[in-house]
Design a protein around this motif. Structure first.
Motif, PDB file in Angstrom:
ATOM      1  N   UNK A 150       8.887  -8.136  18.689  1.00 55.35           N
ATOM      2  CA  UNK A 150       9.080  -6.975  19.551  1.00 55.35           C
ATOM      3  C   UNK A 150      10.473  -6.375  19.375  1.00 55.35           C
ATOM      4  N   UNK A 151      11.454  -7.206  19.110  1.00 54.41           N
ATOM      5  CA  UNK A 151      12.825  -6.713  18.959  1.00 54.41           C
ATOM      6  C   UNK A 151      13.004  -5.897  17.679  1.00 54.41           C
ATOM      7  N   UNK A 152      12.216  -6.217  16.660  1.00 53.10           N
ATOM      8  CA  UNK A 152      12.343  -5.500  15.388  1.00 53.10           C
ATOM      9  C   UNK A 152      11.831  -4.065  15.457  1.00 53.10           C
ATOM     10  N   UNK A 153      10.741  -3.843  16.185  1.00 55.50           N
ATOM     11  CA  UNK A 153      10.025  -2.570  16.115  1.00 55.50           C
ATOM     12  C   UNK A 153      10.906  -1.353  16.393  1.00 55.50           C
ATOM     13  N   UNK A 154      11.660  -1.299  17.522  1.00 52.11           N
ATOM     14  CA  UNK A 154      12.480  -0.112  17.754  1.00 52.11           C
ATOM     15  C   UNK A 154      13.594   0.047  16.727  1.00 52.11           C
ATOM     16  N   UNK A 155      14.148  -1.058  16.239  1.00 52.24           N
ATOM     17  CA  UNK A 155      15.183  -0.973  15.212  1.00 52.24           C
ATOM     18  C   UNK A 155      14.615  -0.406  13.912  1.00 52.24           C
ATOM     19  N   UNK A 156      13.423  -0.857  13.561  1.00 54.29           N
ATOM     20  CA  UNK A 156      12.786  -0.352  12.345  1.00 54.29           C
ATOM     21  C   UNK A 156      12.442   1.124  12.477  1.00 54.29           C
ATOM     22  N   UNK A 157      11.975   1.526  13.657  1.00 51.08           N
ATOM     23  CA  UNK A 157      11.637   2.934  13.849  1.00 51.08           C
ATOM     24  C   UNK A 157      12.873   3.813  13.731  1.00 51.08           C
ATOM     25  N   UNK A 158      13.996   3.372  14.325  1.00 50.83           N
ATOM     26  CA  UNK A 158      15.223   4.157  14.209  1.00 50.83           C
ATOM     27  C   UNK A 158      15.633   4.296  12.744  1.00 50.83           C
ATOM     28  N   UNK A 159      15.582   3.196  11.999  1.00 55.25           N
ATOM     29  CA  UNK A 159      15.936   3.237  10.580  1.00 55.25           C
ATOM     30  C   UNK A 159      14.972   4.112   9.793  1.00 55.25           C
ATOM     31  N   UNK A 160      13.687   4.033  10.140  1.00 58.88           N
ATOM     32  CA  UNK A 160      12.679   4.837   9.451  1.00 58.88           C
ATOM     33  C   UNK A 160      12.910   6.321   9.678  1.00 58.88           C
ATOM     34  N   UNK A 161      13.147   6.697  10.930  1.00 59.27           N
ATOM     35  CA  UNK A 161      13.364   8.111  11.235  1.00 59.27           C
ATOM     36  C   UNK A 161      14.641   8.623  10.582  1.00 59.27           C
ATOM     37  N   UNK A 215       0.809  -1.216   0.000  1.00 62.09           N
ATOM     38  CA  UNK A 215       0.000   0.000   0.000  1.00 62.09           C
ATOM     39  C   UNK A 215       0.848   1.276   0.000  1.00 62.09           C
ATOM     40  N   UNK A 216       1.895   1.308   0.807  1.00 57.93           N
ATOM     41  CA  UNK A 216       2.662   2.539   0.987  1.00 57.93           C
ATOM     42  C   UNK A 216       3.964   2.577   0.185  1.00 57.93           C
ATOM     43  N   UNK A 217       4.200   1.579  -0.622  1.00 55.07           N
ATOM     44  CA  UNK A 217       5.514   1.465  -1.250  1.00 55.07           C
ATOM     45  C   UNK A 217       5.836   2.618  -2.187  1.00 55.07           C
ATOM     46  N   UNK A 218       4.835   3.168  -2.851  1.00 55.02           N
ATOM     47  CA  UNK A 218       5.081   4.207  -3.849  1.00 55.02           C
ATOM     48  C   UNK A 218       5.174   5.610  -3.255  1.00 55.02           C
ATOM     49  N   UNK A 219       4.889   5.749  -1.969  1.00 56.15           N
ATOM     50  CA  UNK A 219       4.919   7.091  -1.381  1.00 56.15           C
ATOM     51  C   UNK A 219       5.806   7.113  -0.129  1.00 56.15           C
ATOM     52  N   UNK A 220       6.904   6.362  -0.166  1.00 60.19           N
ATOM     53  CA  UNK A 220       7.801   6.326   0.992  1.00 60.19           C
ATOM     54  C   UNK A 220       9.201   5.916   0.565  1.00 60.19           C
ATOM     55  N   UNK A 221      10.178   6.321   1.369  1.00 64.72           N
ATOM     56  CA  UNK A 221      11.550   5.856   1.200  1.00 64.72           C
ATOM     57  C   UNK A 221      11.824   4.614   2.057  1.00 64.72           C
ATOM     58  N   UNK A 222      11.016   4.446   3.100  1.00 63.79           N
ATOM     59  CA  UNK A 222      11.167   3.299   4.008  1.00 63.79           C
ATOM     60  C   UNK A 222       9.779   2.786   4.327  1.00 63.79           C
ATOM     61  N   UNK A 223       9.584   1.473   4.228  1.00 64.84           N
ATOM     62  CA  UNK A 223       8.257   0.901   4.445  1.00 64.84           C
ATOM     63  C   UNK A 223       8.427  -0.549   4.888  1.00 64.84           C
ATOM     64  N   UNK A 224       8.311  -0.789   6.194  1.00 62.56           N
ATOM     65  CA  UNK A 224       8.526  -2.128   6.733  1.00 62.56           C
ATOM     66  C   UNK A 224       7.451  -2.467   7.768  1.00 62.56           C
ATOM     67  N   UNK A 225       7.267  -3.749   7.977  1.00 65.47           N
ATOM     68  CA  UNK A 225       6.292  -4.254   8.943  1.00 65.47           C
ATOM     69  C   UNK A 225       7.017  -5.086   9.993  1.00 65.47           C
ATOM     70  N   UNK A 226       6.912  -4.683  11.245  1.00 66.02           N
ATOM     71  CA  UNK A 226       7.550  -5.428  12.330  1.00 66.02           C
ATOM     72  C   UNK A 226       6.709  -6.665  12.678  1.00 66.02           C
TER      73      UNK A 226
END
Length: 452
Positions: free
Chosen positions: A134-145, A120-131
């Motif tokens: 629990x260990x993935x979520x903060x790592x993904x958020x840091x990478x996203x920001x 859904x969001x692939x065409x309007x983002x530079x980063x788009x991942x689904x955690x």
């Protein structure tokens, strides 16, 4: 010590300087909403439509240069974000979108309100991942920001509703972000080649985009040395027009003959920080040089003869000492005289005003321009509102103007004004809404009232 994923997300957003999350509360977002309440250092802005939240977050990011944040819950909440996220992404706004999803055990079952966030969001983002842990979520958020801030665009992180309440004590990445602003300059050889071209040309025009917004003084100095008129895009008007004796207005769909002619009659056109989309307005029979911080943009809009990678302020600072002052100002004088004629014609509607029953909108816009404060923030809906704003709202060096300049959406002005007013409560914010645009998101007048 273990913490819920929702708590970690909120703490990381606070650490990154995010002041508010624009969202509609929904079941899968409840854990994050509650973490905001308990944290106390970040505000949950209850918009009535997720599209409003995305526009508001994008406006914030464009104005202060940091991160904006919005959220949407499973299914329809995701889809409602799309239009505002497209606009933010195409505007270069650093926005984090939290897409909370259905519980993970129901993935792939066509469950109630299930959507595929990765598609859904692939065409309007530079980063788009689904955690999914629990260990993935903060790592993904840091990478996203980090990606949203450095690449200037949207980053989406999908958080299943059940994952937000899970706890973990593992921290495998940095809990903070690193803005890392960079000064980028073309090589000495490229600068010398450009200087030689400019020093030997007589008729030179500078065409400036939003990428030149931080280089106003350098632009004016260079234009003075070259006796060059300065044209600009609508998006960069507030940053380029003020205190600029060389400006000759805009070109493009909302532009003026003076801006168009100055570019077409020049021997050399120097494009600075612009990815101007309207190829039909670009000249084809002169020498065009483009300078842009993103080398991917070089040459894709015009038949350029020279393309240089650099931020405009740093590049001009290095270029100016190589420029020989031009004595011949005949080309500049002609363009300025043509611009004066254009402005006189535009003022006709203001002087005539209209009648008591039918007021010219140009007159209304001129009155708004006169009443607005020196540091006002304007938001304009796409359509005729843009035309009138482009021609009758004047820059002061402190004013800002936001619109859906790249995406061309309806209904952007009012939600962008919400973000601007919350981010800068001490500044006057004027939303110039078309009747159609306002009615599309009319429910968020309640948001304006709720948050004063």
């Amino acid at each position: 010590m273990e913490k819920k994923v929702a708590e970690q997300i909120v703490e990381m957003l606070v650490e990154a300087g995010v002041k508010r999350i624009y969202a509609v509360t929904g079941d899968s977002l409840n854990q994050i909403n509650d973490a905001v309440r308990r944290n106390g250092k970040i505000q949950w802005i209850h918009v009535r439509h997720e599209e409003t939240g995305a526009f508001a977050a994008g406006a914030e990011a464009q104005l202060h240069g940091g991160l904006g944040c919005c959220g949407g819950s499973s299914g329809p909440g995701h889809v409602h974000l799309i239009n505002g996220l497209y606009d933010a992404h195409r505007s270069g706004a650093s926005v984090i979108a939290i897409a909370s999803t259905i519980v993970s055990e129901e993935f792939g079952t066509r469950y109630f309100q299930e959507t595929n966030t990765l598609k859904l969001f692939n065409d309007c983002s530079f980063y788009n991942e689904l955690a999914i842990t629990a260990e993935q979520a903060p790592r993904m958020l840091q990478a996203a920001m980090q990606k949203a801030l450095t690449r200037k665009g949207v980053a989406v992180i999908g958080i299943p509703g059940d994952l937000a309440s899970a706890a973990t004590d593992k921290g495998l990445s940095s809990p903070c972000i690193f803005p890392a602003p960079a000064e980028i300059c073309p090589s000495p050889g490229e600068l010398q080649q450009l200087a030689s071209l400019l020093n030997h040309a007589v008729k030179i025009t500078l065409f400036c985009g939003i990428g030149a917004k931080d280089a106003h003084d350098e632009l004016v100095e260079l234009a003075g040395l070259l006796n060059a008129p300065v044209a600009y895009s609508f998006k960069s008007k507030m940053e380029i027009q003020y205190d600029n004796p060389y400006e000759v207005g805009m070109t493009g769909l909302l532009g003026m003959p003076s801006g168009y002619d100055s570019m077409h009659e020049a021997e050399v056109l120097l494009m600075l920080g612009t990815d101007f989309p309207y190829a039909s307005f670009m000249p084809e029979h002169n020498t065009i040089v483009q300078v842009d911080i993103n080398p991917e943009r070089l040459g894709r809009r015009a038949k350029i003869q020279m393309g240089l990678c650099g931020d405009i302020k740093t590049t001009l600072r290095a270029l100016i000492p190589l420029i020989e002052p031009h004595a011949d100002d005949s080309f500049l004088k002609k363009q300025l005289a043509d611009y004066a004629k254009v402005r006189k014609r535009l003022n006709t509607y203001v002087e005539e005003r209209g009648s008591e029953e039918r007021i010219h909108p140009e007159f209304v816009m001129s009155i708004i321009n006169g009443l607005a404060k020196e540091n006002a923030i304007f938001t304009v809906d796409t359509g005729m509102t843009c035309v009138w704003g482009a021609r009758y709202l004047q820059a002061t060096g402190k004013r800002k103007m936001l619109g859906s300049f790249n995406h061309g959406s309806m209904a952007n002005a009012m939600p962008q004004a919400i973000g601007a007013a919350l981010a800068f409560p001490d500044r006057q914010v004027v939303a110039l809404c078309g009747d159609g645009g306002l009615s599309m998101l009319l429910g968020d007048l309640s948001t304006i009232v709720q948050y004063h």
